[in-house]
Design an enzyme around this catalytic site. Structure first.
Site, mmCIF file in Angstrom:
data_model
loop_
_atom_site.group_PDB
_atom_site.id
_atom_site.type_symbol
_atom_site.label_atom_id
_atom_site.label_comp_id
_atom_site.label_asym_id
_atom_site.label_seq_id
_atom_site.Cartn_x
_atom_site.Cartn_y
_atom_site.Cartn_z
ATOM 1 N N ASP A 199 37.660 39.709 35.586
ATOM 2 C CA ASP A 199 37.364 38.275 35.426
ATOM 3 C C ASP A 199 36.594 38.145 34.121
ATOM 4 O O ASP A 199 36.658 39.049 33.286
ATOM 5 C CB ASP A 199 36.608 37.722 36.649
ATOM 6 N N HIS A 221 38.877 38.447 31.643
ATOM 7 C CA HIS A 221 39.302 37.106 31.227
ATOM 8 C C HIS A 221 38.654 36.649 29.927
ATOM 9 O O HIS A 221 38.794 35.498 29.548
ATOM 10 C CB HIS A 221 39.026 36.092 32.338
#
Ligand SMILES: *[C@@H]1O[C@H](CO)[C@@H](O)[C@H](O)[C@H]1NC(C)=O
Ligand SMILES: *[C@@H]1O[C@H](CO)[C@@H](O)[C@H](O)[C@H]1NC(C)=O
Ligand SMILES: *[C@@H]1O[C@H](CO)[C@@H](O)[C@H](O)[C@H]1NC(C)=O
Ligand SMILES: *[C@@H]1O[C@H](CO)[C@@H](O)[C@H](O)[C@H]1NC(C)=O
Ligand SMILES: *[C@@H]1O[C@H](CO)[C@@H](O)[C@H](O)[C@H]1NC(C)=O
Ligand SMILES: *[C@@H]1O[C@H](CO)[C@@H](O)[C@H](O)[C@H]1NC(C)=O
Ligand SMILES: *[C@@H]1O[C@H](CO)[C@@H](O)[C@H](O)[C@H]1NC(C)=O
Ligand SMILES: *[C@@H]1O[C@H](CO)[C@@H](O)[C@H](O)[C@H]1NC(C)=O
Ligand SMILES: *[C@@H]1O[C@H](CO)[C@@H](O)[C@H](O)[C@H]1NC(C)=O
Ligand SMILES: *[C@@H]1O[C@H](CO)[C@@H](O)[C@H](O)[C@H]1NC(C)=O
Length: 369
Positions: A199, A221
């Site tokens: 993430d 991410h």
């Protein structure tokens, strides 16, 4: 006592105000020792500690405390919200000894659902601190979010290694394993950290005067701002004076990601600089700025409730690489009405995208072809 301990104790003992040098009361190797040690000691070693299930390692430290993690700190498995560690203090220094590690045993929890369902996964570390330094901590296998820093002022985080790369091996089941979530933080430095996860490498939600440098981010991410809450007070939704510099983002969904939440109260993102960021093998968006976020996804309908003002990119380079035929865009800019102004982007070159970039607002210095 091993050689490292002896050296440390010798050094600490000579610094004075060290009440524990004659006995070993300031070493925590059994959980039952923790309470009295943190109440009475300013030099603490947490050594090869096993933290019982459903229990937070509460480090509510005396002002001026130095604490070192050595060996392996493990956390017994339980489905609960956590956090597994909570550090609270003023003028404290927390370090990891060489080869030490805090192990969250993520593989026992990962089910691909992260914080959205399945097993209840404990967050790993929560830091609430002022005038404090956190160095050389090695974290592995966060069940879900790794480090949350909140309500903090004047702190540094340096030379951390967060490794959740096992979450990719196990059929990609690690999820929402954010490296650093930063909220209500002022005057912070995050420097020279490696984050391998699934993430955001770092996500800043609220705060000011934050500098992030020399990061290596992989698998996640990207370097993110995510702004907007259900709180309608304007100041709850402000991120200002943030610099990301001299960093690498590798094999991640985004390189740079700014998102604002459409169902938030009013807010502001201002004075943001990304400088010398190198992107390699980015799988979705090299740079993704979206003002259409809600409930964990893009609505496609942007709003200008949290404007992004004075946003500078300088020397951003790299390439895209599709994963499983996914679309790849070097740049996507989706601004709401009056949501974006005073952006300057110089030397932004991201190659090998499959799709054309998309921009409904064009920064000075950048052509969204
Ligand atoms: C911070 O802690 C150190 C070490 O205990 C101490 O020497 C120093 O005076 C403290 N600083 C403040 C401002 O309290
Ligand atoms: C931690 O425990 C391991 C295994 O028992 C041992 O080899 C190691 O020396 C210990 N580390 C420290 C710093 O005490
Ligand atoms: C910030 O924290 C450091 C200790 O980490 C301290 O020496 C310094 O005085 C603090 N700065 C301010 C402005 O309080
Ligand atoms: C990954 O999934 C495949 C097919 O569902 C399964 O055969 C394999 O055992 C899984 N591997 C791991 C490490 O869970
Ligand atoms: C952190 O600093 C060390 C020592 O200077 C260096 O070897 C390492 O590459 C740096 N890591 C990152 C992520 O910049
Ligand atoms: C942001 O930086 C500007 C210019 O350096 C400064 O005037 C302002 O006070 C800072 N804002 C905050 C919230 O610290
Ligand atoms: C814009 O942001 C930069 C930092 O990225 C800052 O140095 C500059 O003062 C800001 N400009 C204005 C007009 O606030
Ligand atoms: C641009 O950034 C790269 C790192 O991505 C760095 O090596 C290079 O020196 C930077 N160029 C300039 C002109 O600062
Ligand atoms: C997000 O979810 C909340 C609660 O489920 C709901 O009230 C809200 O309308 C949703 N927002 C949007 C934009 O879908
Ligand atoms: C990317 O391009 C493909 C065709 O090359 C197209 O099917 C797809 O819709 C595009 N996706 C986006 C997000 O632009």
């Amino acid at each position: 006592m091993n050689a490292y301990n002896i050296i440390l104790f010798t050094v600490l003992a000579t610094l004075g105000s060290f009440s524990c040098s004659q006995n070993l009361d300031c070493i925590v190797s059994q959980f039952s020792q923790l309470k009295s040690v943190i109440r009475s000691c300013k030099y603490i070693i947490v050594s090869n500690l096993t933290v019982p299930a459903k229990t937070t390692l509460e480090l509510n430290l005396l002002s001026g405390t130095s604490l070192v993690f050595e060996g392996r700190t493990t956390f017994e498995y339980a489905e609960w919200p956590g956090p597994l560690v909570k550090i609270h203090g003023d003028n404290v220094t927390i370090k990891g000894a060489p080869d030490s590690v805090l192990d969250g045993q993520g593989a026992l929890y990962w089910d691909g659902q992260g914080g959205n369902g399945g097993k209840r996964k404990p967050k790993f570390i929560r830091i609430i601190a002022t005038n404090s330094n956190f160095e050389k901590i090695n974290l592995i296998n966060c069940p879900v979010h790794c480090v949350t820093i909140s309500h903090s002022n004047n702190i540094t985080i340096r030379h951390w290694n967060i490794d959740v790369s096992d979450g990719d091996k196990n059929n990609f089941t690690g999820h929402n394993t954010d490296g650093f979530d930063v909220t209500r933080v002022q005057n912070a430095v995050i420097d020279n950290c490696t984050v391998q996860n699934q993430d955001d490498c770092i996500a800043i939600n609220k705060g000011s005067n934050i500098r992030v440098s020399n990061m290596y981010c992989s698998g996640g991410h990207g370097l993110s701002l995510s702004v907007g809450t259900s709180n309608t007070h304007f100041k709850e939704n402000v991120v200002t004076n943030v610099t990301f510099i001299d960093s690498i983002v590798h094999r991640s969904a985004n390189g740079i990601h700014l998102k604002t939440h459409v169902d938030s109260g009013l807010g502001l993102i201002s004075n943001i600089l990304y400088d010398n960021i190198h992107l390699t093998d980015i799988t979705n968006f090299g740079i993704n700025v979206q003002q259409d976020y809600s409930n964990g996804s893009s609505t496609g309908v942007p709003k200008g409730n949290i404007p992004i003002v004075n946003f500078t990119l300088n020397n951003i380079s790299g390439n895209m690489k599709s994963f499983r035929e996914s679309p790849t865009l070097a740049v996507k800019i989706l601004c709401g009405q009056d949501g974006c102004s005073d952006w300057t982007w110089n030397d932004v070159v991201i190659t090998d995208a499959r799709n054309a970039s998309y921009c409904n607002y064009e920064p000075v210095g950048f052509s969204c072809k």
